[in-house]
Design a protein around this motif. Structure first.
Motif, PDB file in Angstrom:
ATOM      1  N   ILE A   3       0.852  -1.193   0.000  1.00 13.11           N
ATOM      2  CA  ILE A   3       0.000   0.000   0.000  1.00 13.11           C
ATOM      3  C   ILE A   3       0.887   1.242   0.000  1.00 13.11           C
ATOM      4  O   ILE A   3       1.764   1.384   0.851  1.00 13.11           O
ATOM      5  N   GLU A   4       0.641   2.097  -0.969  1.00 17.06           N
ATOM      6  CA  GLU A   4       1.370   3.361  -1.041  1.00 17.06           C
ATOM      7  C   GLU A   4       0.750   4.301  -0.022  1.00 17.06           C
ATOM      8  O   GLU A   4      -0.403   4.718  -0.148  1.00 17.06           O
ATOM      9  N   PHE A   5       1.507   4.643   1.010  1.00 16.74           N
ATOM     10  CA  PHE A   5       0.961   5.468   2.077  1.00 16.74           C
ATOM     11  C   PHE A   5       0.914   6.935   1.688  1.00 16.74           C
ATOM     12  O   PHE A   5       1.748   7.427   0.928  1.00 16.74           O
ATOM     13  N   GLY A   6      -0.072   7.614   2.264  1.00 14.11           N
ATOM     14  CA  GLY A   6      -0.187   9.050   2.083  1.00 14.11           C
ATOM     15  C   GLY A   6       0.695   9.798   3.063  1.00 14.11           C
ATOM     16  O   GLY A   6       1.525   9.215   3.760  1.00 14.11           O
ATOM     17  N   SER A   7       0.495  11.090   3.149  1.00  8.12           N
ATOM     18  CA  SER A   7       1.379  11.934   3.961  1.00  8.12           C
ATOM     19  C   SER A   7       0.898  12.107   5.389  1.00  8.12           C
ATOM     20  O   SER A   7       1.552  12.761   6.197  1.00  8.12           O
ATOM     21  N   SER A   8      -0.258  11.530   5.728  1.00  6.74           N
ATOM     22  CA  SER A   8      -0.778  11.701   7.076  1.00  6.74           C
ATOM     23  C   SER A   8      -1.404  10.395   7.550  1.00  6.74           C
ATOM     24  O   SER A   8      -1.470   9.415   6.807  1.00  6.74           O
ATOM     25  N   ARG A   9      -1.875  10.398   8.805  1.00  8.68           N
ATOM     26  CA  ARG A   9      -2.563   9.228   9.342  1.00  8.68           C
ATOM     27  C   ARG A   9      -4.033   9.215   8.961  1.00  8.68           C
ATOM     28  O   ARG A   9      -4.763   8.315   9.351  1.00  8.68           O
ATOM     29  N   GLY A  10      -4.467  10.191   8.191  1.00 13.28           N
ATOM     30  CA  GLY A  10      -5.840  10.224   7.729  1.00 13.28           C
ATOM     31  C   GLY A  10      -6.773  10.903   8.713  1.00 13.28           C
ATOM     32  O   GLY A  10      -6.383  11.395   9.771  1.00 13.28           O
ATOM     33  N   ASN A  11      -8.032  10.899   8.355  1.00 12.65           N
ATOM     34  CA  ASN A  11      -9.065  11.569   9.134  1.00 12.65           C
ATOM     35  C   ASN A  11      -9.435  10.735  10.355  1.00 12.65           C
ATOM     36  O   ASN A  11      -9.788   9.571  10.242  1.00 12.65           O
ATOM     37  N   GLN A  12      -9.376  11.354  11.536  1.00 15.43           N
ATOM     38  CA  GLN A  12      -9.643  10.631  12.778  1.00 15.43           C
ATOM     39  C   GLN A  12     -11.075  10.116  12.857  1.00 15.43           C
ATOM     40  O   GLN A  12     -11.309   9.007  13.351  1.00 15.43           O
ATOM     41  N   SER A  13     -12.025  10.873  12.372  1.00 15.48           N
ATOM     42  CA  SER A  13     -13.405  10.420  12.443  1.00 15.48           C
ATOM     43  C   SER A  13     -13.646   9.246  11.505  1.00 15.48           C
ATOM     44  O   SER A  13     -14.400   8.319  11.839  1.00 15.48           O
TER      45      SER A  13
END
Length: 329
Positions: free
Chosen positions: A130-140
């Motif tokens: 999986i190519e990861f993005g630049s953040s941990r994503g949206n908490q909700s």
């Protein structure tokens, strides 16, 4: 405990993947160990992985237990972890956990493809990259999807898992039980306490901890405890997002347990209000949740004491003492 980085960038949250042999199932049958060859990883990628050539192999950082590499091919990328000193049982357990989470169709996880032994000793696991993005994503979104996994992942066998696995490098015993309080007291707290007694000779924390184990029942008054599929080691290093921002969780220590136990690593996971609000919209908060939060953290503090030494002792002992006072035990 420590995250790996990985998996294919093939589009949306659950992208179509090559038609590969099912090496896991909802029944958690043990993985078939690959037939030995000079380079079983390369052999699998160039046959069942549907690639005709491997164009690049590059190391991936982030772990301290296993080596990790990205294999780039004309059929996409694969994530490969190897361990030169441990047999395939550890990776088999990881693959079964990843497969169980994947099959819920809820939160994104790396899809496992193959587990096997290395000809020179040790073992490997091949999985989706999986190519990861630049953040941990949206908490909700993370909270909602995690709750959806807990709601979808159920077992008629009760609490436990079909195989034992590891929490960090500590064995995690998953013998099935129909009683959550018994399971958590014996196979989570009790097991960690016994390790501390054996390895550190810490009789004080052992004896106080055992008093707590025998007194847990009132903390679960008026609670309907259902078995939910848990990631089991959900801290910030095991949470990421893909390129589209969808949350990804990885490196699990899966078992079926009380859903609240998933928050046991919240002290180093960074869950905020939006995470919990979204989670409880799907999985409503149960009576006494706040009183049980530290109980589930205790397991991980005890494990950190076992793994990393006595700097975690005071946190664990403080939780035990607080509960003994609360329960008059």
């Amino acid at each position: 405990m420590v995250a790996h980085v990985g998996v294919i960038s093939l589009g949306s949250c659950f992208p179509p993947l090559p038609r590969l042999p099912r090496l896991y199932s909802t029944k958690h049958k043990p993985f078939a160990v690959a037939v030995m060859s000079e380079d079983p990883v390369r052999e699998w990628i160039l046959s069942e992985g549907k690639a005709t050539q491997i164009t690049k192999i590059s190391p991936v950082g982030g772990g301290c237990i296993n080596l990790a590499n990205r294999y780039e091919t004309d059929a996409g990328s694969f994530f490969v972890k190897t361990n030169r000193s441990i047999g395939p049982s550890m990776f088999e357990a990881e693959a079964l956990g990843l497969g169980a989470m994947y099959e819920t169709g809820s939160i994104r996880v790396p899809r496992p493809f193959k587990v096997g032994s290395l000809p020179t000793g040790g073992s490997y696991i091949i999985m989706e990259f999986i190519e990861f993005g630049s953040s941990r994503g949206n908490q909700s979104v993370l909270g909602r999807k995690l709750a959806e996994m807990h709601k979808a992942g159920k077992s008629k066998k009760g609490f436990g898992f079909d195989v034992n696995n590891t929490i960090g490098s500590t064995p995690q015993i998953n013998t099935w039980s129909s009683d959550w309080i018994h399971f958590y007291g014996e196979h989570r707290l009790g097991y960690q306490l016994k390790l501390l007694l054996d390895e550190y000779g810490d009789r004080s924390i052992y004896e106080k901890g055992q008093r707590l184990v025998k007194s847990l029942a009132p903390l679960f008054d008026n609670v309907a405890i259902e078995s939910s599929l848990l990631h089991g080691d959900l801290w910030s290093g095991n949470i990421s997002s893909d390129r589209s921002g969808e949350p990804v969780i990885l490196d699990p220590a899966c078992y079926y347990g009380h859903s609240e136990a998933e928050f046991g690593m919240s002290w180093c996971a960074g869950f905020g209000g939006s995470f919990y609000n979204a989670y409880f919209e799907v999985m409503p908060k149960q009576p006494g949740f706040e009183k049980r939060r530290d109980l589930y953290m205790l397991y991980h503090y005890l494990n950190h004491y076992n793994l990393f030494g006595s700097s975690y002792r005071s946190s664990a002992m403080s939780i035990i003492d607080d509960y003994l006072r609360m329960l008059n035990a």
